[in-house]
Design a protein around this motif. Sequence first.
Motif, mmCIF file in Angstrom:
data_model
loop_
_atom_site.group_PDB
_atom_site.id
_atom_site.type_symbol
_atom_site.label_atom_id
_atom_site.label_comp_id
_atom_site.label_asym_id
_atom_site.label_seq_id
_atom_site.Cartn_x
_atom_site.Cartn_y
_atom_site.Cartn_z
ATOM 1 N N GLU A 171 5.913 9.782 -16.241
ATOM 2 C CA GLU A 171 5.946 11.087 -15.575
ATOM 3 C C GLU A 171 6.258 10.939 -14.084
ATOM 4 O OE1 GLU A 171 3.332 14.232 -17.884
ATOM 5 O OE2 GLU A 171 2.068 12.661 -17.004
ATOM 6 N N GLN A 172 5.707 9.918 -13.456
ATOM 7 C CA GLN A 172 5.905 9.721 -12.013
ATOM 8 C C GLN A 172 7.348 9.330 -11.693
ATOM 9 O OE1 GLN A 172 3.499 10.092 -9.672
ATOM 10 N NE2 GLN A 172 4.823 9.542 -7.965
ATOM 11 N N PHE A 173 7.944 8.508 -12.554
ATOM 12 C CA PHE A 173 9.277 7.955 -12.278
ATOM 13 C C PHE A 173 10.312 8.458 -13.278
ATOM 14 C CE2 PHE A 173 6.319 4.967 -10.330
ATOM 15 C CZ PHE A 173 6.875 4.817 -9.057
ATOM 16 N N ASN A 174 10.198 9.724 -13.656
ATOM 17 C CA ASN A 174 11.088 10.266 -14.685
ATOM 18 C C ASN A 174 12.525 10.451 -14.215
ATOM 19 O OD1 ASN A 174 11.444 13.131 -13.592
ATOM 20 N ND2 ASN A 174 9.214 13.055 -13.796
ATOM 21 N N TYR A 175 12.778 10.259 -12.911
ATOM 22 C CA TYR A 175 14.143 10.381 -12.391
ATOM 23 C C TYR A 175 14.968 9.125 -12.648
ATOM 24 C CZ TYR A 175 12.101 7.657 -8.578
ATOM 25 O OH TYR A 175 11.446 6.682 -7.854
ATOM 26 N N LEU A 176 14.344 8.051 -13.141
ATOM 27 C CA LEU A 176 15.059 6.802 -13.392
ATOM 28 C C LEU A 176 15.842 6.873 -14.705
ATOM 29 C CD1 LEU A 176 12.246 4.294 -12.361
ATOM 30 C CD2 LEU A 176 14.192 5.051 -10.984
ATOM 31 N N ASP A 177 16.806 5.979 -14.839
ATOM 32 C CA ASP A 177 17.562 5.906 -16.097
ATOM 33 C C ASP A 177 16.751 5.235 -17.196
ATOM 34 O OD1 ASP A 177 20.062 7.012 -15.082
ATOM 35 O OD2 ASP A 177 20.239 5.143 -13.939
ATOM 36 N N LEU A 178 15.976 4.223 -16.812
ATOM 37 C CA LEU A 178 15.248 3.414 -17.797
ATOM 38 C C LEU A 178 14.010 2.832 -17.125
ATOM 39 C CD1 LEU A 178 15.098 1.795 -20.538
ATOM 40 C CD2 LEU A 178 16.501 0.038 -19.408
ATOM 41 N N ILE A 179 12.891 2.834 -17.844
ATOM 42 C CA ILE A 179 11.675 2.165 -17.388
ATOM 43 C C ILE A 179 11.315 1.108 -18.420
ATOM 44 C CG2 ILE A 179 9.243 2.427 -16.755
ATOM 45 C CD1 ILE A 179 9.838 5.386 -16.154
ATOM 46 N N VAL A 180 11.092 -0.135 -17.968
ATOM 47 C CA VAL A 180 10.757 -1.226 -18.876
ATOM 48 C C VAL A 180 9.319 -1.676 -18.640
ATOM 49 C CG1 VAL A 180 13.152 -1.954 -19.075
ATOM 50 C CG2 VAL A 180 11.701 -3.038 -17.362
ATOM 51 N N PHE A 181 8.637 -1.954 -19.747
ATOM 52 C CA PHE A 181 7.255 -2.416 -19.743
ATOM 53 C C PHE A 181 7.196 -3.806 -20.371
ATOM 54 C CE2 PHE A 181 6.954 2.152 -19.433
ATOM 55 C CZ PHE A 181 5.860 2.375 -18.602
ATOM 56 N N PRO A 182 6.087 -4.530 -20.190
ATOM 57 C CA PRO A 182 6.018 -5.901 -20.701
ATOM 58 C C PRO A 182 5.780 -5.988 -22.197
ATOM 59 C CG PRO A 182 4.017 -5.362 -19.488
ATOM 60 C CD PRO A 182 4.947 -4.201 -19.330
ATOM 61 N N GLU A 183 5.765 -7.207 -22.687
ATOM 62 C CA GLU A 183 5.479 -7.491 -24.092
ATOM 63 C C GLU A 183 4.095 -6.953 -24.448
ATOM 64 O OE1 GLU A 183 5.600 -11.438 -27.027
ATOM 65 O OE2 GLU A 183 5.436 -11.704 -24.866
ATOM 66 N N LEU A 184 4.013 -6.237 -25.587
ATOM 67 C CA LEU A 184 2.770 -5.618 -26.046
ATOM 68 C C LEU A 184 2.173 -4.698 -24.977
ATOM 69 C CD1 LEU A 184 1.158 -8.630 -27.969
ATOM 70 C CD2 LEU A 184 2.294 -6.630 -28.948
ATOM 71 N N GLY A 185 3.054 -3.963 -24.306
ATOM 72 C CA GLY A 185 2.614 -3.078 -23.236
ATOM 73 C C GLY A 185 1.730 -1.936 -23.701
ATOM 74 N N VAL A 186 1.840 -1.519 -24.966
ATOM 75 C CA VAL A 186 1.034 -0.402 -25.469
ATOM 76 C C VAL A 186 -0.421 -0.821 -25.668
ATOM 77 C CG1 VAL A 186 0.642 1.097 -27.485
ATOM 78 C CG2 VAL A 186 2.942 0.851 -26.527
ATOM 79 N N THR A 187 -0.645 -2.071 -26.062
ATOM 80 C CA THR A 187 -1.995 -2.530 -26.396
ATOM 81 C C THR A 187 -2.604 -3.459 -25.362
ATOM 82 O OG1 THR A 187 -1.047 -4.376 -27.634
ATOM 83 C CG2 THR A 187 -1.588 -2.379 -28.878
ATOM 84 N N GLY A 188 -1.760 -4.108 -24.541
ATOM 85 C CA GLY A 188 -2.186 -5.264 -23.777
ATOM 86 C C GLY A 188 -1.967 -6.518 -24.606
ATOM 87 N N PHE A 189 -1.749 -7.637 -23.931
ATOM 88 C CA PHE A 189 -1.493 -8.915 -24.607
ATOM 89 C C PHE A 189 -2.779 -9.738 -24.533
ATOM 90 C CE2 PHE A 189 2.181 -11.782 -25.798
ATOM 91 C CZ PHE A 189 1.388 -12.828 -26.242
ATOM 92 N N HIS A 190 -3.618 -9.625 -25.570
ATOM 93 C CA HIS A 190 -4.928 -10.276 -25.559
ATOM 94 C C HIS A 190 -5.442 -10.385 -26.992
ATOM 95 C CE1 HIS A 190 -6.314 -6.193 -26.216
ATOM 96 N NE2 HIS A 190 -5.760 -5.811 -25.075
ATOM 97 N N ARG A 191 -6.574 -11.040 -27.164
ATOM 98 C CA ARG A 191 -7.092 -11.264 -28.515
ATOM 99 C C ARG A 191 -7.499 -9.974 -29.217
ATOM 100 N NH1 ARG A 191 -10.765 -13.471 -24.902
ATOM 101 N NH2 ARG A 191 -12.776 -12.392 -24.729
ATOM 102 N N GLY A 192 -7.668 -8.883 -28.470
ATOM 103 C CA GLY A 192 -8.024 -7.609 -29.080
ATOM 104 C C GLY A 192 -6.875 -6.914 -29.776
ATOM 105 N N VAL A 193 -5.663 -7.461 -29.689
ATOM 106 C CA VAL A 193 -4.512 -6.844 -30.360
ATOM 107 C C VAL A 193 -4.750 -6.718 -31.858
ATOM 108 C CG1 VAL A 193 -2.080 -7.199 -30.964
ATOM 109 C CG2 VAL A 193 -2.837 -7.564 -28.629
#
Length: 265
Positions: free
Chosen positions: A26-48
């Motif tokens: 929402e903050q950066f919606n003027y960009l063409d593309l926003i990239v997030f890291p691996e497993l960005g939705v959950t976090g990259f940890h044993r709780g996945v």
Amino acid sequence: MIIGIAQVPMYWDVSANSAHACQLIEQFNYLDLIVFPELGVTGFHRGVADKNNLQQVDGAINTIRELCQQHGVSVMIGAPIMRGDKVFNSYVLIDASGRLTRQWDKVGLTPSEATFFTPGEHRQPVALNNQTVSAIMCREVDDLDWFFTESAGHDINLVVWPSYIGDRDVSASEGPNYYDNAATLAQRLKAVVIQCNWPETLNEGPSTDMHGSTVIGADGDSWFTLPAKQPCFGVVDLSKQECNVLPLSKLEASGSQEDKHCISI
């Protein structure tokens, strides 16, 4: 293209990680593309592997799709995706119309990932904003021959490299490290490589050294890197080869648009 690199803090649960992602969309919606890291939705940890986390993933992705459609911005983000009784370490592209146009499943799993995730099979690029885009996931950058075979016949302009890479992963004592390989990838394809790395870990504790997200030009030279071990948001203008970075602490506190130049390599 003007691309946002979300080098975001990590949380244990889907709700916190996805809420932060939605805030940035929402903050950066003027960009063409926003990239997030691996497993960005959950976090990259044993709780996945937690079932509660897995059950929330589809809802989080649907919310992100709705925001992409509402604001007309494309997003690439990692998530564990279930198909039947199998779980894949996936990276998805959601376009500006809210369509999930590509799901790349990680092929080159680490031994620990392979205890939970099923390996993927192929890695086909996709068209986005007059560019041909692909993704190489973290340590897959060690599998360049496979990636070049998968990319054959495609004129790829941009490779996004979602990562979870710390100092322990890039020692050059046994040969080329991940960043050397990423430079080779860029040169061979004549494509820009944009890494989005996590700035911190949860399993190992906050003292673990993580590398800053790096952008590599089509000639293999590093254009710049985001500050290591610091949550921040980089805005990359590919046509001007420029990057500005905003610490996420400022973004969360005030929504300030003040920025500073990222660190050049």
